[in-house]
Each structure stands twice: as structure tokens, then as C-alpha cells.
Design an enzyme around this catalytic site. Sequence first.
Site, PDB file in Angstrom:
ATOM      1  N   LYS A  13       0.836  -1.206   0.000  1.00 29.87           N
ATOM      2  CA  LYS A  13       0.000   0.000   0.000  1.00 29.87           C
ATOM      3  C   LYS A  13       0.873   1.258   0.000  1.00 29.87           C
ATOM      4  O   LYS A  13       0.692   2.144  -0.828  1.00 29.87           O
ATOM      5  CB  LYS A  13      -0.938   0.024   1.223  1.00 29.87           C
ATOM      6  CG  LYS A  13      -1.904  -1.155   1.299  1.00 29.87           C
ATOM      7  CD  LYS A  13      -2.862  -1.040   2.481  1.00 29.87           C
ATOM      8  CE  LYS A  13      -2.169  -1.103   3.834  1.00 29.87           C
ATOM      9  NZ  LYS A  13      -1.493  -2.379   4.123  1.00 29.87           N
ATOM     10  N   ARG A  88      -9.867   0.991   8.541  1.00 34.81           N
ATOM     11  CA  ARG A  88      -9.387  -0.340   8.880  1.00 34.81           C
ATOM     12  C   ARG A  88     -10.404  -1.113   9.691  1.00 34.81           C
ATOM     13  O   ARG A  88     -10.144  -2.230  10.096  1.00 34.81           O
ATOM     14  CB  ARG A  88      -8.146  -0.173   9.741  1.00 34.81           C
ATOM     15  CG  ARG A  88      -6.868  -0.576   9.099  1.00 34.81           C
ATOM     16  CD  ARG A  88      -5.815  -0.377  10.169  1.00 34.81           C
ATOM     17  NE  ARG A  88      -4.664  -1.147   9.903  1.00 34.81           N
ATOM     18  CZ  ARG A  88      -3.606  -0.703   9.241  1.00 34.81           C
ATOM     19  NH1 ARG A  88      -3.596   0.506   8.734  1.00 34.81           N
ATOM     20  NH2 ARG A  88      -2.580  -1.476   9.092  1.00 34.81           N
ATOM     21  N   ARG A 171      -0.529  -8.915  13.498  1.00 34.10           N
ATOM     22  CA  ARG A 171      -1.132  -7.921  12.605  1.00 34.10           C
ATOM     23  C   ARG A 171      -1.974  -8.585  11.516  1.00 34.10           C
ATOM     24  O   ARG A 171      -3.010  -8.061  11.124  1.00 34.10           O
ATOM     25  CB  ARG A 171      -0.044  -7.047  11.972  1.00 34.10           C
ATOM     26  CG  ARG A 171       0.504  -6.014  12.944  1.00 34.10           C
ATOM     27  CD  ARG A 171       1.837  -5.476  12.501  1.00 34.10           C
ATOM     28  NE  ARG A 171       1.761  -4.718  11.261  1.00 34.10           N
ATOM     29  CZ  ARG A 171       2.826  -4.447  10.509  1.00 34.10           C
ATOM     30  NH1 ARG A 171       4.022  -4.881  10.861  1.00 34.10           N
ATOM     31  NH2 ARG A 171       2.692  -3.737   9.405  1.00 34.10           N
TER      32      ARG A 171
END
Length: 219
Positions: A13, A88, A171
Site C-alpha cells: 500500500k 481499517r 497484525r
Amino acid sequence: MRIILLGPPGAGKGTQAQSISNKYNIPQISTGDIFRKNIAGGTELGILAKSYMDKGLLVPDNVTIDLVKNRLKEDDTHNGFLLDGFPRTIHQAEVLEALLKEQSVAIDVALQIEVPREFIIQRMTGRRVCPNCGASYHLEFNPPMLRGICDDCGSHLIQREDDKRETVVERLEIYDFQTAPLIAYYTEKGKLKTVDGTKAINEVFEDIIRILGEANDHH
Ligand code: AP5
Ligand code: MG
Ligand code: ZN
């Protein structure tokens, strides 16, 4: 254009965001970079964010949403923006949508960079970042011209605190539970586009330009 970049940690990203932002002349708004800047500066926000980031957890929604709200008030966002790492969570996405609606605008594209799990660990452990401008490099796949030095601003590159293997695994899990549902969310809104993120960096960029060009023609 108003663009959201979606994809798991390490998908590319940040790498693509810099090129897209240059090409379309829109600001790259990376919540991760803003948090890291605050950590480096020792601000209150930085101290708070660090306590979550080091564990691979998301910073609480209210904190992150306030930050983005304020950033989107700045003048450079009038012609569009590129959100890298936000939203998110579904809640973040809903708040963003409401916020833009108040200004009678909307997201044009939610662009998902799709990369299977087996690529991710290698990408994140080899990553080196510029603490000053946020540029991402890779020891093998995208080395800087001078070893350890940022091509763009000459700062010394560092390894991210949360790029340790255990944190990476955490994560990824958080991504699956909290962020991956955004794919369905934006599909339903008719905004989702997907690019194959396993190709070389410049090829992914070419595909993105084509996809964004097509999306733009529909306006
Ligand atoms: P953030 O900084 O956003 O991290 P992330 O989403 O985990 O994503 P990364 O930055 O790790 O990956 P990337 O997709 O940008 O990949 P990159 O281009 O660097 O967030 C960090 C933390 O901040 C979060 O864990 C959370 O705690 C907090 N946070 C941030 N936003 C939040 C929010 N909205 N809400 C709550 N908390 C938030 O590429 C990776 C590597 O691969 C590089 O080395 C690169 O050179 C290489 N690479 C890239 N593309 C390719 C390619 N095509 N081929 C080969 N190598 C490639
Ligand atoms: Mg990033
Ligand atoms: Zn730099």
C-alpha cells in the site's frame, strides 16, 4: 479522485501510494505514517499509538477517526486524496462515509491490493523505511540506490518496530478479523477494484493506473 487503498500489512500500500499520489497530484494520507511521525516526535498521540502498534493491535477508533477528520480539513484535500491504512474497521468506514457525505462528496474507488499470505512475511522482514518521508524499501525487491539511505530525502533507513515476526503474525490476524470485512463493505457499495499485488512493483503500478483510469472515465 478520492481513493482508499485496502490490503493486508505488507501488501504494498505504502509503496504504491507514493507513486499514485505523485501521478494524480493528491496527498497520501497514511495513518501509520502519521502515528510513526508522532512516535518519533514523542507526542502524547505517539505514546498512545505506540502502546498498540508495538503489539500489532489497532489504535482505538476514536483516536484514529479524530486524526483523519482533522487531516481531511486541510486545503490540499480539496481535489482528492489517497487514504493508505484507513479505514481499517467497518466503523471507521461508516464514519468516513458520513463525513464525506456532509461535504457532498464520496470515495471514488476502494482499491484492494491482493497478496497471498506466503508473500507477506518475506516482504515485511526485508522492509526498510525512511523515518523522515515514509518511503518503503526492500533489501531484495526494492533496494535504495545507496545502501541504507533514502533515495528521496537522504535520511538513514530503519527497520520498523512492528516488523518482527511475532508482531507480523498478530497484525495479519487483526487484519483478517477487523479489516478484511471492508472488502465486502466496498463491494456492496460498488466501489471495490482489485489489483494483483504479487507482480513486480512497477507492473502493479501500471495495473493500478489502468484501473483508476477506467474508474475515472465513469465520472
Ligand atoms: P500501517 O503503517 O498502515 O501498516 P500496515 O497496514 O500493517 O501496512 P504496512 O505499512 O506494513 O504495509 P504496506 O501495505 O504499506 O506495504 P509496503 O508498501 O510498505 O499501520 C501500522 C500500525 O498503525 C497498525 O498495526 C495499527 O496499530 C496502526 N494503525 C494504522 N492505521 C490505523 C487505523 N486506520 N486504525 C487503527 N490503527 C491503525 O511494502 C511492504 C514491503 O514489500 C516493502 O519492503 C516493499 O518494498 C515491498 N514490496 C512492495 N510491493 C512489492 C512488490 N510488488 N514486489 C515485491 N516487494 C514489494
Ligand atoms: Mg504502509
Ligand atoms: Zn526519505
